[in-house]
Each structure stands twice: as C-alpha cells, then as structure tokens.
Scaffold this active site. Structure first.
Site, short mmCIF file in Angstrom:
data_model
loop_
_atom_site.label_atom_id
_atom_site.label_comp_id
_atom_site.label_asym_id
_atom_site.label_seq_id
_atom_site.Cartn_x
_atom_site.Cartn_y
_atom_site.Cartn_z
N ASP A 172 20.80 31.13 31.20
CA ASP A 172 19.49 31.37 31.81
C ASP A 172 18.86 32.66 31.29
OD1 ASP A 172 20.53 32.89 34.87
OD2 ASP A 172 21.83 32.04 33.35
N TYR A 201 26.83 14.91 27.97
CA TYR A 201 26.36 13.87 27.05
C TYR A 201 27.45 12.86 26.72
CZ TYR A 201 21.99 16.19 26.17
OH TYR A 201 20.76 16.73 26.31
N ASP A 243 20.41 21.70 23.94
CA ASP A 243 19.25 20.81 24.01
C ASP A 243 18.03 21.59 24.49
OD1 ASP A 243 17.69 18.57 24.03
OD2 ASP A 243 18.65 17.63 25.76
N LYS A 271 27.21 28.97 30.46
CA LYS A 271 26.88 29.17 31.87
C LYS A 271 28.19 29.37 32.62
CE LYS A 271 23.86 29.06 35.21
NZ LYS A 271 23.06 30.25 35.52
#
Ligand code: NAP
Length: 398
Positions: A263, A147, A287, A214
């Site tokens: 995930d 972002y 998000d 992640k």
C-alpha cells in the site's frame, strides 16, 4: 531459410539472425496494431542484417471461429518448439471452460515471470509533473497467489465442505455464506521470481530491487515472499547484491535489495518514483502496481509486457491492453503496446541495437507531435494519424 532459437546448455538463448518467431495477431484491434507493429520490427531488424520468419498461429475468437478451439494445440506446440513468441490482445471467452487464454498460455508453458518495464518516452502526455522520473521494471510472479484459481463458490457443496473442514481441522470460523479462495505462495515460486529480478538488475546495471509485499498482514505468504527474497540474495548473489539489513542501506557497488509494503508502495511510486528501480512482487500486487505505474507514463495504450520462463527459455511478449472491439478494423488505435512488446522481445533476444533504434524513432515521432487519437486528445497541436500512418512515421525515422 530460417532457423530456430534454442536454449544453450549454458542457460542462455542462442538466437540466429533469421529466427522463426510465432505470432498471434490477436482479436479486435489486433488486425490494426499487429501489421503496424510488425512493419516497424521488420524494418529495424533489417537495418542490422536480421530477418524474422514470422509464423502465424491462432488463438482467441479467430481460432474459435476457424477451428472450434479457443487455444488450438498447434499454437501451444509452436510456442513450445520455437521458445519465443509475440501476441496481440485476445477476446476472453465469456462462460465456457477457459478462464482466460492469457492465463492458460502462461500456465501451460510455466511462464513464471510477468515482466512489465515502465518508463516514460519523451513527449508522451502524462498526468504527473515529472514522468521522466519513472523508470521501473516490474517482475510480477505469474503462477501462484490467488491467481492459482483455487476458489469455491458461495452456496456450493464444495464451499460447505471446505468451510467445515477448516473449522474441524484448524478451528477457523468462516461465515457459512462465504465463497473461499486459497492463496498459495511457495519457496520455489518466490525464489525463482526474485532470482530473475536480481539477475536482471545485475546484468543491466540497475541500482536496486524492491521486494513489494503485504507481509504485515499476510505473514506466511506475503511476508514469507519477502524473507525468501532476502535469503536468496545471501545464498546466491552475495558478491553482486546485498539486502538492506545486511549493509545498513549502503550497498557499495552491489545491487541493493530492499522491501516495501504494497500500500505504501502505491503511494511512493507516485510521490518518489525515482526510489524505485527493479521491483519483484507477488501476483496480485504486481497486477495493481503495473497498471498504476503505467498510467503515470501514458497509460495502457503503450505499455508492453512479457511472460517469461528464464530456465526453459520460453517467452511470450504481449500487448497489455485488451481488444478494444469498438475500434476494431478502423486503423485507429495506438500500436505502441504491441510494438514496445516487440522491443522488449528484441532486448530479450540480445538485439539491443534494433530495440534502441525503435525507441529513438518512436520518441522522434512523438516529439514531432505525430500521434494516434489517444495521445492526440491529450496534447495541444498534435497531428492525429492512423495506426498504420503512425507506424510508417516511425519507420521513416529509424
Ligand atoms: P480494452 O480492450 O483494453 O479497452 C479499454 C479502453 O482502453 C479502450 O476503449 C481504449 O480507450 C483504450 N485502449 C485499448 N487499447 C488501446 C490502444 N491500442 N490504443 C489506444 N487506446 C487503447 O479493455 P476492455 O474493453 O475491458 O476489453 C475488451 C476485450 O479484451 C475483452 O474481451 C477482454 O477480456 C479482452 N482483454 C484481453 C487482454 C489481453 O489479451 N491481454 C487484456 C485485457 C482485456 P478509449 O475508449 O478511451 O479510447
């Protein structure tokens, strides 16, 4: 007579009983939901001897139409001066210089936490069997990650230069017809976010903070975020919080800091929602996660949000949905998102009594099946009311 909210030397907000609070009504359905939400906020505050001196400031389409500026300097100055504010949804200008007004406001005031509490309110229609098990507070990093806006467009001289540089300097082979984005994740950005999440968990008597990342794929950004989170726990919170590996998963009466891959998290918030309490995560993960979890408890029509800098004391609370232009001015949509953002703001100001009143009254209203169209279409035997009528029903039940 009204007074200013200030930040004390002790790092806590000093809130008078009659604070000036700037607000942006918002574009589109802002004209419907803001007055409705405000009537409830005013009534709840008054019950506890408080009066808000609302100060209107402009941003978005209305600001552009009236001043030629999407985000006037006076608006930024008002939020800067008064520390705490609230806003409805804003039209994102298509084309033109500003990528997103919301992102611009967050960057100008360095609002580094996007706070998204997600819990179920009795009676709200939900697609899952046990929405009552969802009670999570998501701390999403708000200033870095992809972002940061560090992107070059495919086919431009900038992209060509960057791709060549990365080949020459790093030996990285990137297809020449690529667009390229940069993902910065810093120690500073990660630690201040995790610090806010752990402090919140400790203050509110929460059980755990899960660092969602992640890191199995992006070791030096996402994986580092995780490592820095554990490091911070040891450095600054050893007496009140403990990392999973440092206690074998048994934190005693301290807050447990654990981690989970993004995930898997998106599966487990659905299958084992009660394993998650406070969540601290990087920008993009946050998000996806915020909206996915919000969907379990009634969706975007009522999800609240806040953007906060816990160091300077600045905070802007906001409806998380957009302007829903097709419904603008029809007195139809659900004011729940901006209203609950106001509740979040009250909690942040320490007005927990008024905040709790609103939540109780909202639940009582929905329990009587008095709802706006979005809930009515998912419920049997609901009484569908207008936006303003829904707010009036909540005020009656305060
Ligand atoms: P949107 O305005 O959020 O609307 C999408 C759908 O969400 C609506 O059609 C409606 O669903 C539902 N919805 C939205 N607000 C609701 C409410 N208060 N009560 C009940 N249902 C509600 O998204 P969009 O149409 O993609 O975006 C429109 C504009 O908003 C764009 O200019 C966008 O850039 C801007 N935007 C602003 C923000 C922000 O300021 N924070 C955030 C997102 C988008 P149904 O059609 O099913 O009834």
């Amino acid at each position: 007579m009204s007074a200013m909210i200030t930040m004390g030397a002790d790092g806590t907000l000093h809130v008078p009983d009659d604070p000036v609070i700037p607000f942006i009504q918002g574009d589109g359905t802002g004209i419907d939901i803001w007055p409705a939400a405000r009537s409830v906020l005013d009534a709840a505050a008054a019950r506890h001897g408080r009066t808000i001196a609302w100060k209107e400031v402009l941003a978005g389409q209305r600001a552009y139409d009236e001043t030629g500026d999407w985000l006037p300097q006076e608006t930024v100055a008002a939020f800067r001066e008064h520390l705490i504010g609230i806003k409805g949804p804003l039209t994102t200008p298509v084309g033109g210089g500003i990528r997103s007004l919301n992102v611009a406001l967050r960057q100008v005031l360095d609002l580094y936490v996007c706070l998204r509490p997600v819990r179920w309110f009795q009676g709200v229609p939900s697609p899952v069997k046990h929405p009552e098990k969802v009670d999570m507070v998501i701390f999403r990093e708000n200033t870095e990650d992809i972002y940061a806006g560090l992107e070059v467009e495919q086919g431009t001289p900038e992209a060509k230069r960057l791709i060549e540089l990365l080949l020459d300097e790093m030996g990285w082979k990137i297809r020449p017809d690529s667009g390229v984005g940069i993902k910065p994740v810093s120690v500073t950005g990660s630690k201040r976010l995790v610090r806010a999440a752990i402090a919140y968990a400790v203050e509110r008597g929460r059980r755990s903070v899960t660092l969602v990342h992640k890191g199995n794929i992006m070791k030096y950004t996402e994986g580092a975020f995780r490592n820095w989170g554990y490091e911070l726990t040891r450095e600054e919170f050893a007496d009140v919080a403990v990392g999973w590996d440092d206690c074998g998963g048994d934190p005693g009466d301290r807050v447990l800091v654990k981690d989970a891959i993004a995930d898997i998290t998106l599966q487990q918030v659905l299958t084992r929602p009660d394993d998650f309490d406070v969540i601290a995560t990087t920008n993009l993960n946050g998000d996806y996660l915020s909206d996915a979890v919000a969907a379990q408890v009634g969706g975007i029509g009522i999800a609240p949000g806040g953007n906060i800098n816990y160091v300077t004391g600045h905070g802007i609370f906001e409806a998380t949905h957009g302007t829903a232009p097709k419904y603008a001015g029809q007195d139809k949509v659900n004011p729940g998102s901006v209203l609950l953002s106001g509740v979040l703001m009250f909690e942040h100001l320490g007005w927990t009594d008024a905040a709790a009143d609103i939540v109780r009254a909202l639940e009582a209203t929905i329990a009587e099946r008095i709802v706006t169209y979005d809930f009515a279409r998912l419920m049997d035997d609901a009484t569908e009311v207008k936006c303003s009528e829904f707010a009036a029903a909540i005020v009656d039940r305060l």
